[in-house]
Each structure stands twice: as structure tokens, then as C-alpha cells.
Design a protein around this motif. Sequence first.
Motif, short mmCIF file in Angstrom:
data_model
loop_
_atom_site.label_atom_id
_atom_site.label_comp_id
_atom_site.label_asym_id
_atom_site.label_seq_id
_atom_site.Cartn_x
_atom_site.Cartn_y
_atom_site.Cartn_z
N ALA A 64 37.17 32.63 52.98
CA ALA A 64 35.31 33.29 52.99
C ALA A 64 35.22 33.14 51.41
O ALA A 64 34.20 34.25 51.29
CB ALA A 64 36.47 35.10 52.91
N TYR A 65 35.92 32.23 50.89
CA TYR A 65 35.60 32.08 48.80
C TYR A 65 34.27 30.65 49.17
O TYR A 65 34.89 30.38 47.66
CB TYR A 65 36.17 32.36 48.46
CG TYR A 65 36.02 34.23 48.59
CD1 TYR A 65 35.67 35.35 48.05
CD2 TYR A 65 37.48 34.83 49.13
CE1 TYR A 65 35.95 36.90 49.07
CE2 TYR A 65 38.51 36.31 49.43
CZ TYR A 65 37.05 37.33 49.39
OH TYR A 65 37.67 37.62 49.64
N TRP A 66 34.52 30.01 49.77
CA TRP A 66 33.83 28.73 49.33
C TRP A 66 32.29 28.83 49.19
O TRP A 66 32.05 27.88 48.91
CB TRP A 66 34.29 27.65 50.79
CG TRP A 66 35.71 27.58 50.84
CD1 TRP A 66 36.50 28.68 51.67
CD2 TRP A 66 36.11 26.50 50.27
NE1 TRP A 66 38.01 27.67 51.71
CE2 TRP A 66 37.40 26.92 51.43
CE3 TRP A 66 36.42 25.57 50.25
CZ2 TRP A 66 38.73 25.35 50.59
CZ3 TRP A 66 36.93 24.95 49.45
CH2 TRP A 66 38.50 24.93 49.75
N GLY A 67 31.50 29.33 48.78
CA GLY A 67 30.54 29.51 48.84
C GLY A 67 29.64 29.40 47.57
O GLY A 67 30.34 29.44 46.85
N ILE A 68 28.13 28.52 47.18
CA ILE A 68 28.14 29.02 45.49
C ILE A 68 27.42 30.46 45.57
O ILE A 68 27.95 31.30 44.86
CB ILE A 68 26.80 27.89 45.69
CG1 ILE A 68 27.92 26.91 45.86
CG2 ILE A 68 26.23 28.16 44.59
CD1 ILE A 68 28.85 26.89 44.84
N TRP A 69 26.53 30.63 46.60
CA TRP A 69 26.10 31.94 46.74
C TRP A 69 27.67 32.94 47.95
O TRP A 69 28.27 31.99 48.99
CB TRP A 69 25.01 32.44 47.61
CG TRP A 69 24.07 31.93 47.26
CD1 TRP A 69 23.19 32.70 46.49
CD2 TRP A 69 23.39 30.08 46.75
NE1 TRP A 69 22.25 31.46 45.25
CE2 TRP A 69 22.69 29.75 45.93
CE3 TRP A 69 23.84 29.23 47.01
CZ2 TRP A 69 21.53 29.24 45.19
CZ3 TRP A 69 22.97 27.85 47.45
CH2 TRP A 69 22.40 27.41 46.52
N ASP A 70 27.11 34.10 47.68
CA ASP A 70 28.37 35.10 47.96
C ASP A 70 27.48 35.45 49.61
O ASP A 70 26.43 35.33 50.33
CB ASP A 70 28.42 36.64 47.83
CG ASP A 70 27.50 37.64 47.47
OD1 ASP A 70 26.40 37.35 47.91
OD2 ASP A 70 27.55 38.31 46.27
N SER A 71 28.51 36.13 50.72
CA SER A 71 28.38 36.21 51.96
C SER A 71 27.01 37.65 51.90
O SER A 71 26.32 37.15 52.97
CB SER A 71 29.11 37.43 52.67
OG SER A 71 29.97 38.96 51.98
N LYS A 72 26.77 37.81 50.77
CA LYS A 72 24.89 38.66 50.56
C LYS A 72 23.88 37.89 50.26
O LYS A 72 23.07 38.29 49.44
CB LYS A 72 25.45 40.05 50.11
CG LYS A 72 26.39 41.28 50.40
CD LYS A 72 26.47 42.29 49.59
CE LYS A 72 27.43 43.49 50.68
NZ LYS A 72 27.89 44.27 49.44
N GLU A 73 24.38 36.66 50.05
CA GLU A 73 23.46 35.76 49.19
C GLU A 73 22.89 35.93 47.88
O GLU A 73 21.97 35.87 47.05
CB GLU A 73 21.96 35.97 50.18
CG GLU A 73 22.64 35.52 51.64
CD GLU A 73 21.29 35.84 53.22
OE1 GLU A 73 19.69 36.43 52.50
OE2 GLU A 73 21.50 35.83 53.70
N LYS A 74 23.68 35.80 47.50
CA LYS A 74 23.99 36.46 45.60
C LYS A 74 24.65 35.57 45.05
O LYS A 74 25.38 35.41 45.18
CB LYS A 74 23.97 38.12 45.08
CG LYS A 74 23.69 38.98 45.81
CD LYS A 74 21.95 39.21 45.42
CE LYS A 74 21.13 40.91 45.86
NZ LYS A 74 19.50 40.90 46.03
N LEU A 75 23.86 34.64 44.40
CA LEU A 75 24.45 33.56 43.35
C LEU A 75 25.77 33.86 42.48
O LEU A 75 25.66 35.05 41.98
CB LEU A 75 23.36 33.63 42.12
CG LEU A 75 24.36 31.96 41.57
CD1 LEU A 75 24.20 30.35 42.88
CD2 LEU A 75 23.16 31.55 40.88
N LYS A 76 26.96 33.28 43.02
CA LYS A 76 28.40 34.70 42.40
C LYS A 76 28.25 34.08 41.17
O LYS A 76 29.60 35.10 40.53
CB LYS A 76 29.66 33.57 43.23
CG LYS A 76 29.53 34.17 44.61
CD LYS A 76 30.42 32.60 45.94
CE LYS A 76 31.93 32.68 45.31
NZ LYS A 76 32.55 32.03 45.80
N TYR A 77 28.01 33.18 40.68
CA TYR A 77 28.33 32.93 38.90
C TYR A 77 27.31 33.07 37.78
O TYR A 77 26.51 32.52 37.87
CB TYR A 77 28.86 31.77 39.33
CG TYR A 77 29.43 30.95 40.10
CD1 TYR A 77 30.59 31.47 40.34
CD2 TYR A 77 29.54 30.22 40.60
CE1 TYR A 77 31.54 30.80 41.10
CE2 TYR A 77 30.45 29.68 42.30
CZ TYR A 77 31.58 29.84 42.57
OH TYR A 77 32.65 30.58 43.34
#
Length: 820
Positions: free
Chosen positions: A807-820
Motif C-alpha cells: 500500500a505504500y509505493w507511491g510518491i503521492w498517497d492514496s488521497k493524491e497528496k505528495l507524501k514527502y
Amino acid sequence: MSESVKTKTVPFSNKLAFGFGMLANQMFPAVLSIFMVVLVQDLGFPGWMWGVIFFFPRIFDAFTDPIMGFISDNTRSKWGRRRQYVFVGAIVMGVSFMIMWQLYADNSVNYNFTYFMAWSVVFFLGLTIFSVPYVAMGYEMSEDFHERTQIMAIAQWIGQWAWVIAPWFWVIMYDPEWFASAEVATRTLAVWVGGIFMVCAMIPAIFIKGESTLDRDDYTPIKLKTIGIGFKQIINSFVEAFKSKPFRKLCISTFLIFNAFNTVAAFTFFVIVYHLFGGDAGAAGVWPTLFGSLGALATTFIVIPIVTRMSRVMGKKKAFIVSQSISIIGYILFWFLLIPGKPYMFIIALPFFSFGIGSLFTLMMSMTADVIDLDELINGGRREGIFGAIYWWMVKFGFAIAGGLSGVILSVVGFSADALPGPIPIGEVWPGITGLRAFFSGLPILGTFIAILVMWTYDIDEERANEIREALAKRKGEISSDESKSEKEPVKELNEQQVEETSFSSETTITYELFKSRNMSFREERFLNFKQSDMIEKLDYMEDLSEDEIKKLFKRVLDSGIHGFCFSLYEENQKPGDAIYDGQIHRRIQILKNHTDWIRSFSCTEGNELIPPIAKEYGLKTLVGAWLGSDLDKNEEEIESLIRLGKEGYVDIAAVGNEVLYRNDLTEEQLLDYMRRVKEALPDIPVSYVDAYYEFVQKPAITELCDVILCNCYPFWEGTHFNDSLQHMRQMYYSVKEVAGDKRVIISETGWPSEGESLGGAFPSKESAMKYFINTILWTHDQEIEVFYFSSFDESWKVQSEGTVGAYWGIWDSKEKLKY
């Protein structure tokens, strides 16, 4: 551990109350194992009945445990989540145990079998209602690494008295001065055991207070109308929890040790009576009792104190390995020290043997509490009930198998109490007893040895457990960020050759002109304006940067643009097969278009066929995949859709299948046929296949047919530590490059998860995910390598196939917010 993380010392009265619950939890199965001999010895049950009675009620018990764990974890009550179930379960367990043993020899064997089987189910239901929330109470009593071991040590110390007391029932049951027969003894003793230890089981519910959960709106409602949702959550929680690698190791090791022990424990009476005393139960006297009782005393006064000390000095894992190794010595000694006519000799082996079971639950229950912390850190919730249920499910499921297996072993070795009309002279061999002795020593040795191998790579030590607790405390606001200790991993020293290999080749400034010369279509204001020589001299260059500096660097690299992104289509609560609308594709591509020139899609059906046309609307190039599997009809839909999209001008590179060979969904020849078909239909479009890098090395026919090579390179999935990850990816890439000849080699997937469970030396974290992205993009830019980064957005559905990291490979989270 930081002094800022405060831990409460559990009052001794609470530890004592929990220990009385353990006494009940141990006494019922201890007495049950003693009384079971009466079924064969005095009531005439054949071996198959013995096996069935051992197996089916425990299977029922094993499958009710996860349900009880779910109910316990989600109960809203002013008494908390656990106490009321412990109290009610104690009553059901105690009363049913009394009734279960009201068996009479005058009744037929079939009647006694049916009666006992029915009440066994009721008894084990009560045991589930009691034991699952009771065990969960223990897990949540403390957050401290060593305090947990202390709680479990005290509980196990008290619980071991069950195994000291219970064996003496053998003496009482077969002493005519006490009872007329063993069947009369079991009827009477069952009432006393059921009544006394039912009260012991109630003590934790009475004295260990629980916080009200009435206001917990994050719990799943326990109602009939939500039973479908609840049952699904039970299954999902079970699957998620068991995907935890450390937890899985605990379960498997316990299964092997405890159930190998239980398979042969039922033979103790037979080995002593028939091997040491020629089948004369009267002559055997108290020796069967002393075997169990002295072993339990050794556990109580020698093993548990020593193991508790060992755990504090050398850590839980090493204490486990040492303790179990000592127990193997004990089982070996049994073979030599069970000497006919000299029963006292086996006493020498008892302290060694006792280290096995004596250390098992003291350490394993404490380690399970550590794993539950890790689960909370990853998934955000406390699930003591589910984890406790699954752990004891493994124990009970294996116990059921052990019971059935013991019946099989009795049949295989040809042992039967009716084999001879009476005792034989000491020194002569009773039929089947040698085989029984071989299993008595050999099976536990084998199970214990495999368990040690399983636990050899268990990786939650005190330092990591404290880091987890510290991270949880930060999340809950119990400590501030500046109070916590650094989470940086130690820097790995690199030799001169490694430094040279992992350095970038030029000392030029990375500018927009450089990007443009490499066919990068980015606006000038988005170029990177720094000298690589200032930053990228070797792999560990980011080790001295603060978290904020890494975030800024990450953002600069991202804004500079990358070759391509793997497109994550599914929103939260969506999964493959769900209806997809074009609005979500537009929204996500609008986010990505400022950072990339290429989009990679994975399928051409179920809404995925909308991705390439929409990507083209935004001027992006497309790597379009047809998802192939074992469903040939579905494959036809995918292939036809890929060909249609290609003919309509929406495909720049066509990928026929993704990791089909890795999954063994198709044969190599089937895949080649699909590829030839697409190449024939789309002669002007490069056609390829996507798989792990090594498949192209091992499958030259596939490599030959590809117009361009699309290889997945994941150092994480090969358990590589982050410090070695870039070098490992280089090796992956160049191993494919070597067999590709003049063909383009594109890294079709690579990435690093920001959360989830570890794999070997690979640890998910946000910091490592940022660093891996930076290293990957700068290296591929510098070496003019095309790469599709995995992935664009987090997708929760992937946990079904990849575990928590999925569930955690994205650059953005599941709500389309930049994670970093």
C-alpha cells in the motif's frame, strides 16, 4: 531508548491476577491430557476415537479464535474490551468441563464417544471466549520491552504449577484407596477442577481494570446487520497479521515446538509403564507422575528465572535459540536414560528437556507484544485480540493435528495396551514400544531444530522495539521530535572501487540544457541548478543531511522531471475489477504531467483502456500493457484491446504481459505466441514484455523477440539494505544490458516503499523512499537510462498480494497528496 518515552511499571497485584488466569489456562489442558488416558485405558476407546476426539473439537476451537479476537478488539463497553468475556468464558469453560467427564463404563463406547465429543465442543467454545481476550489483556498491560517479559514470566511461573499438580492425578486415579476405578476418579476430580479453576479464570476479569471503550468510534460495530462486514474484516485482519514476517516466524516456531511436544507427550504414560515397568501400571507407581511433576518444577524454579535473565542479558531471540538448543540435549538424553529397572535415571534429563516448553511461551508471548507494536506503527490500530487469536489459533490448530497424529503414530508403531494379556519381565521389549520411544525423542528434536532455523533471522531486538515505541510515542504526541533519538541507520563504509562504481561519471552542472540534450521536454524554470560534484561523490552522501534537507532535495529532483511513472489507477476502496470513471484518470494525470513525459499502464480492460487516450490529451507518451494471466478468455480481451489502442495511435510502446513467467501463469511458448500476434498487428510500434530482470537473462527467446527490453529492478524485493540498493540496481540493469545487445533497455519498474514490513535487510521508511528516488533519478539521468518509477500513487488493494508494503509505493498517497 529515549528517557522521554515514559513507561509504567505494572503493579505486582495485576501481574499476580494475570498469573492466576494463566494457572486456569494451563490447568484445564493439563488435566485434560491426564484424563484422556482413561478413555483408552479404562473406557475402551480405540485409537481412531482418540485421534478424532483430539482433532475435531480443537479444530472448532481454532476457527472460533479469530472471530473472538475480532469481537474482543471491537467491543465498546464501560468495562473495556476484554473483562466481560474473560468472566463469561470462565463460567462456560468450568461448568462444561465438569459435565464433559461424567462418563460411565456401563454405557456403550459409541454413546460415551458421542457424549464426550458434544461437550468437548462446548468446553472449547468456553475456552475460546475466555482465553483470547485474556491473552490480549497480557499483551496490552505494558509497553516496555523487558516489563513484558517480566509479566509473562510471572504468569508462566504461576501457570507451571498446573503441570506440577496435574500429573499427581495419575497416582490418585489408579489408587484403589482413593477411588474404586479411574472412571469414577475422573467424574469426581472433574467437578473439583472445574469449580476451583473456573474461579481462578475469573480473577483477571475482576482485578485487572479496563478503560471504557464506549466512545471509540473507530471500532467496527458488532451487530447482526454488520456480520458480513465483520466476517470480511476478520478474514482480512487474519491475512494481514499473518503476513507480518516477524509474527509469522513466532507462529511457525511455536507450532513446531509446542505441537511436536504435544504429539508425543501423550505417550509419556505408555513409555514409562510399558518400557520401564513391562506394562505393570501398579509397579510404575508414581513414576509417570514424577516425570511431569518434576519437569514442571524444573521449569518453575530453574528454567523460567534463567530464561528471564537470559532475555534481559542477551535478548529474546538469542535466549530462545539457546533455550531450545538445551531442550534438544534433553530429548537426546531421554533415549539413553529411560532404562528399564532404573526409572530414576530419566530425572537427569528433565532440567534440560524443560528448557523447551518452559522458555517457549515466556519469550514468545513477550515477542508477540513487540510485533503488535510494529503492526500499530504500520497500520495505525491496536489489534491484540486478533494477534492473540491468530497466535493461539496456530497453537490449537497444531494441537489438533498433534492429537490426530498421536493416534496415527500409535497405529503405525503397532502399540496397543491389549497386545499382551499382562505385564512382561523387565528388560523384555513390549510390542511397538521401541517405535514409540523413537518418536518420543525424535519428533521434538526435529521440530525444535527447524524452529531454531526459522527464528535465526527474527529481527525485532531491543533496539528496534524501542525505536518502534518511540515512533508510536511521537505519533501520539507523547514526546516531541527533538526529544527522540536519531533514526538514521549506520553508514556503511565503501572501499575505493565501490566509491568509484557508485559515483556519477561527470563533474558537469546538471542543467536544463543537459536535460534537453537527452530529449527531456521540460521548461527552463524546472531545471536542477546544482553541481553533482558537490553532492554525489559516493552513495552515502545524504547521510549527513537532515530530514528537511532531504525533503527539499527530493522536491527539487521531482520537479526536475523524470522519464516515466507507473500509473496508479485505483482510488481508496477500489480494486481491479471495480468500475472506473475517466474523471479520476484526468485528475491524476494532471498531477503527473508536470513531472514526467511518459505514463505506463498495466491493463487494457476494466477502465484501464481509458488511460492511454487521456494521457495523449496531455501530450504524454505511453507504455501500454496488456495484463495476461491464466484466464485465456480474459487474455483475448486484453490483447484485442491493446491492438485496437495501438491502431488508434494511443500506444508508443506495447507491453504484452507483466511478470507472467514470474507468476507461472503462462508457459514461455504461450507468451511468445501472444507477442508474435501483437507484433504482426502493430508492425510500427515497439513490442515487448515486462518481467524481473533475470528472466531476460534466463529466457533468450523472449529477449530475442522483444523490440525493447522492459525489466523490473527491485533491490527491495531481494532484501537489499538501502546502502547497497543503488549498486544492486546497477548490477541488475547491466546484467540485462549484457544480453540485450543493441536493444534499448528500459527499467520498467523500480521503487522503495515508505511503510510496511521489512524484507531481509530492506527496511521501508519515508527517508529511505526519498533517498532511493533521488539516487535512482539522478543515476538514470546521468547514465541516460529510461526508467518508469513505481509508483505514482499509493494503492491499498495491493496488500492482498504484497503484504503491508503493497500500500505504500507511491510518491503521492492514496488521497493524491505528495507524501514527502
